[in-house]
Write a protein that holds these residues in place. Structure first.
Motif, PDB file in Angstrom:
ATOM      1  N   PRO A  12     -17.774  22.990 -50.866  1.00 31.43           N
ATOM      2  CA  PRO A  12     -18.969  22.621 -50.101  1.00 31.43           C
ATOM      3  C   PRO A  12     -19.929  23.799 -49.945  1.00 31.43           C
ATOM      4  O   PRO A  12     -19.500  24.954 -49.873  1.00 31.43           O
ATOM      5  CB  PRO A  12     -18.407  22.174 -48.744  1.00 31.43           C
ATOM      6  CG  PRO A  12     -16.990  21.789 -49.019  1.00 31.43           C
ATOM      7  CD  PRO A  12     -16.529  22.704 -50.122  1.00 31.43           C
ATOM      8  N   ALA A  13     -21.219  23.502 -49.873  1.00 33.93           N
ATOM      9  CA  ALA A  13     -22.233  24.551 -49.756  1.00 33.93           C
ATOM     10  C   ALA A  13     -22.026  25.406 -48.509  1.00 33.93           C
ATOM     11  O   ALA A  13     -22.297  26.614 -48.524  1.00 33.93           O
ATOM     12  CB  ALA A  13     -23.626  23.922 -49.741  1.00 33.93           C
ATOM     13  N   ASN A  14     -21.533  24.795 -47.420  1.00 29.86           N
ATOM     14  CA  ASN A  14     -21.342  25.561 -46.185  1.00 29.86           C
ATOM     15  C   ASN A  14     -20.044  26.356 -46.185  1.00 29.86           C
ATOM     16  O   ASN A  14     -19.632  26.882 -45.151  1.00 29.86           O
ATOM     17  CB  ASN A  14     -21.404  24.638 -44.963  1.00 29.86           C
ATOM     18  CG  ASN A  14     -20.215  23.687 -44.880  1.00 29.86           C
ATOM     19  OD1 ASN A  14     -19.461  23.529 -45.841  1.00 29.86           O
ATOM     20  ND2 ASN A  14     -20.050  23.064 -43.734  1.00 29.86           N
ATOM     21  N   LYS A  15     -19.399  26.425 -47.351  1.00 31.90           N
ATOM     22  CA  LYS A  15     -18.186  27.233 -47.497  1.00 31.90           C
ATOM     23  C   LYS A  15     -18.396  28.381 -48.479  1.00 31.90           C
ATOM     24  O   LYS A  15     -17.440  29.061 -48.854  1.00 31.90           O
ATOM     25  CB  LYS A  15     -17.030  26.361 -47.999  1.00 31.90           C
ATOM     26  CG  LYS A  15     -16.635  25.221 -47.066  1.00 31.90           C
ATOM     27  CD  LYS A  15     -15.908  25.723 -45.844  1.00 31.90           C
ATOM     28  CE  LYS A  15     -15.393  24.562 -45.000  1.00 31.90           C
ATOM     29  NZ  LYS A  15     -14.687  25.019 -43.790  1.00 31.90           N
ATOM     30  N   SER A  16     -19.637  28.613 -48.885  1.00 32.92           N
ATOM     31  CA  SER A  16     -19.895  29.620 -49.910  1.00 32.92           C
ATOM     32  C   SER A  16     -21.111  30.472 -49.566  1.00 32.92           C
ATOM     33  O   SER A  16     -22.153  29.956 -49.147  1.00 32.92           O
ATOM     34  CB  SER A  16     -20.124  28.948 -51.270  1.00 32.92           C
ATOM     35  OG  SER A  16     -20.543  29.891 -52.239  1.00 32.92           O
ATOM     36  N   LEU A  17     -20.978  31.779 -49.769  1.00 34.08           N
ATOM     37  CA  LEU A  17     -22.119  32.685 -49.606  1.00 34.08           C
ATOM     38  C   LEU A  17     -23.187  32.424 -50.655  1.00 34.08           C
ATOM     39  O   LEU A  17     -24.362  32.729 -50.448  1.00 34.08           O
ATOM     40  CB  LEU A  17     -21.652  34.142 -49.715  1.00 34.08           C
ATOM     41  CG  LEU A  17     -20.990  34.784 -48.496  1.00 34.08           C
ATOM     42  CD1 LEU A  17     -20.573  36.208 -48.821  1.00 34.08           C
ATOM     43  CD2 LEU A  17     -21.908  34.765 -47.291  1.00 34.08           C
ATOM     44  N   LEU A  18     -22.784  31.865 -51.790  1.00 29.10           N
ATOM     45  CA  LEU A  18     -23.734  31.628 -52.874  1.00 29.10           C
ATOM     46  C   LEU A  18     -24.784  30.597 -52.482  1.00 29.10           C
ATOM     47  O   LEU A  18     -25.825  30.503 -53.113  1.00 29.10           O
ATOM     48  CB  LEU A  18     -22.993  31.157 -54.128  1.00 29.10           C
ATOM     49  CG  LEU A  18     -21.960  32.143 -54.699  1.00 29.10           C
ATOM     50  CD1 LEU A  18     -21.252  31.532 -55.898  1.00 29.10           C
ATOM     51  CD2 LEU A  18     -22.610  33.459 -55.075  1.00 29.10           C
ATOM     52  N   GLY A  19     -24.503  29.843 -51.417  1.00 29.10           N
ATOM     53  CA  GLY A  19     -25.458  28.825 -50.979  1.00 29.10           C
ATOM     54  C   GLY A  19     -26.261  29.231 -49.767  1.00 29.10           C
ATOM     55  O   GLY A  19     -26.964  28.406 -49.184  1.00 29.10           O
TER      56      GLY A  19
END
Length: 387
Positions: free
Chosen positions: A193-200
């Protein structure tokens, strides 16, 4: 800052990281490396190096940005200065990243809270479990920095304050996702999920999971909430492990009212409760918490943890079937993994699980190890021929 402080932080840092390539490169000439790092900090020229990015699947899919070894030394410099003070301030039922306050400690304390609130399981009470959505990725860096510096300002002044402010700013506002080494293919991020990644993230929010400073400062960020819950809001029986909170109270309505207060506090601090992860039940139903299932008078290992154990056993069973693959490193990993699980199980009502483990140990296992049992404690021991 004295050079000795950097060297002491280096020895702290290398304690569990001596086999990594970054650690080995630093250790080849650690005195020179420590002097170089000290000089950079003194001259305010220190900049974090590139991190290594990868994804782990166990126990859940998660992104990790592993800091360079020299940056871990800096994290230990920060921790050595502030941890003794944080330890005094932290709520006693804030678990994780503190000496002696791991998962087992947390489970045992929540079990005691349920027992106390229910007057030894004779009085009605309710358990509410809450989870913060995308916790580490949602923390706003500026708000965290301001929170930490208020704490630092209460305990430090002069040069010590200036040095901590400099190192904390470099650490908190660092953006490892902009220039990192990907240890695994980018396709591994698929499904995360996007809220689990610094890339997002946009760089204004998000802390790299795994860094010592991320863990410690995140605990400080929620420390005020811990004290509000048990103080002003009247839920004495409470515990938190990172972003998982458990509240126990005789009144279900009071728990719901406190949930609203927690939600408001979190939103004011840039965070929010996970909308689908609220649990509210009578204590007799039990509760899952950090790998354990707590029920009246007993504790069990969760099905997820059991599944991970059997999955690892299957992998080892496959390796043990080919004697050419079985070396000292494999056996060392096998013993460490299995004895970690077996050691954990002795704190639960897990005799049935232990019998299932025994049933899965084929003859190929017993060629290399045997089971030692004493007073309901079990471990695998390497046979003398392979010791």
């Amino acid at each position: 800052m004295e050079l000795e402080e950097v060297i002491e932080a280096y020895f702290d840092c290398r304690h569990n990281k001596r086999n990594t390539m970054n650690a080995l490169r630093f250790e080849i000439d650690y005195e020179t490396e420590c002097i170089r790092l000290w000089e950079e900090i003194e001259a305010r020229r220190y900049e974090p190096n590139r991190s290594i990015a990868f994804v782990i699947e166990d126990p859940v899919k998660r992104e990790i940005f592993a800091a360079d070894f020299r940056d871990r030394v800096v994290h230990h410099i920060i921790a050595r200065r502030i941890y003794p003070l944080l330890e005094k301030q932290f709520h006693p039922d804030s678990y994780s990243t503190q000496k002696g306050k791991g998962t087992l400690y947390g489970i045992q304390h929540i079990e005691q809270h349920i027992r106390d609130c229910s007057e030894d399981y004779t009085r009605d009470c309710y358990i509410m479990k809450l989870d913060i959505s995308g916790f580490f990725m949602s923390i706003e860096k500026q708000k965290l920095f301001d929170c930490v510096m208020r704490f630092v300002g209460r305990h430090f002044s002069g040069q010590e304050y200036d040095e901590l402010e400099y190192l904390l700013e470099k650490t908190i506002f660092n953006r490892p996702e902009l220039d990192c080494v990907f240890k695994v293919p980018r396709r591994k991020w698929k499904g995360l999920p996007a809220n689990k990644s610094l890339l997002g993230t946009d760089g204004k929010s998000g802390l790299p999971i795994g860094n010592l400073t991320s863990q410690l400062l995140a605990l400080l960020y929620l420390d005020e909430l811990d004290h509000l819950v048990t103080g002003e809001w009247g839920v004495v029986h409470y515990g938190r492990y990172v972003d998982d909170m458990v509240l126990v109270h005789p009144s279900k309505q009071h728990l719901l009212d406190v949930r609203n207060k927690i939600s408001d506090w979190l939103e004011a601090h840039g965070l929010r409760l996970h909308p689908k992860k609220m649990y509210l039940q009578h204590y007799k139903k039990g509760v899952k918490f950090i790998g354990g299932v707590i029920k009246p008078g007993r504790k069990y290992v969760t099905n997820r943890t059991t599944g991970r154990l059997f999955s690892k056993m299957s992998r080892f069973d496959h390796i043990l079937g080919d004697a050419r693959k079985v070396g000292k490193q494999v056996l060392k990993e096998l013993l460490a993994t299995m004895n970690s699980y077996l050691g954990m199980m002795c704190h639960y009502d897990a005799q049935r699980l232990f019998r299932r483990v025994l049933a899965r140990l084929s003859a190929r296992w017993y060629r290399f190890v045997y089971v030692s049992s004493r007073a309901r404690r079990h471990k695998l021991v390497l046979r003398q021929a392979y010791a």
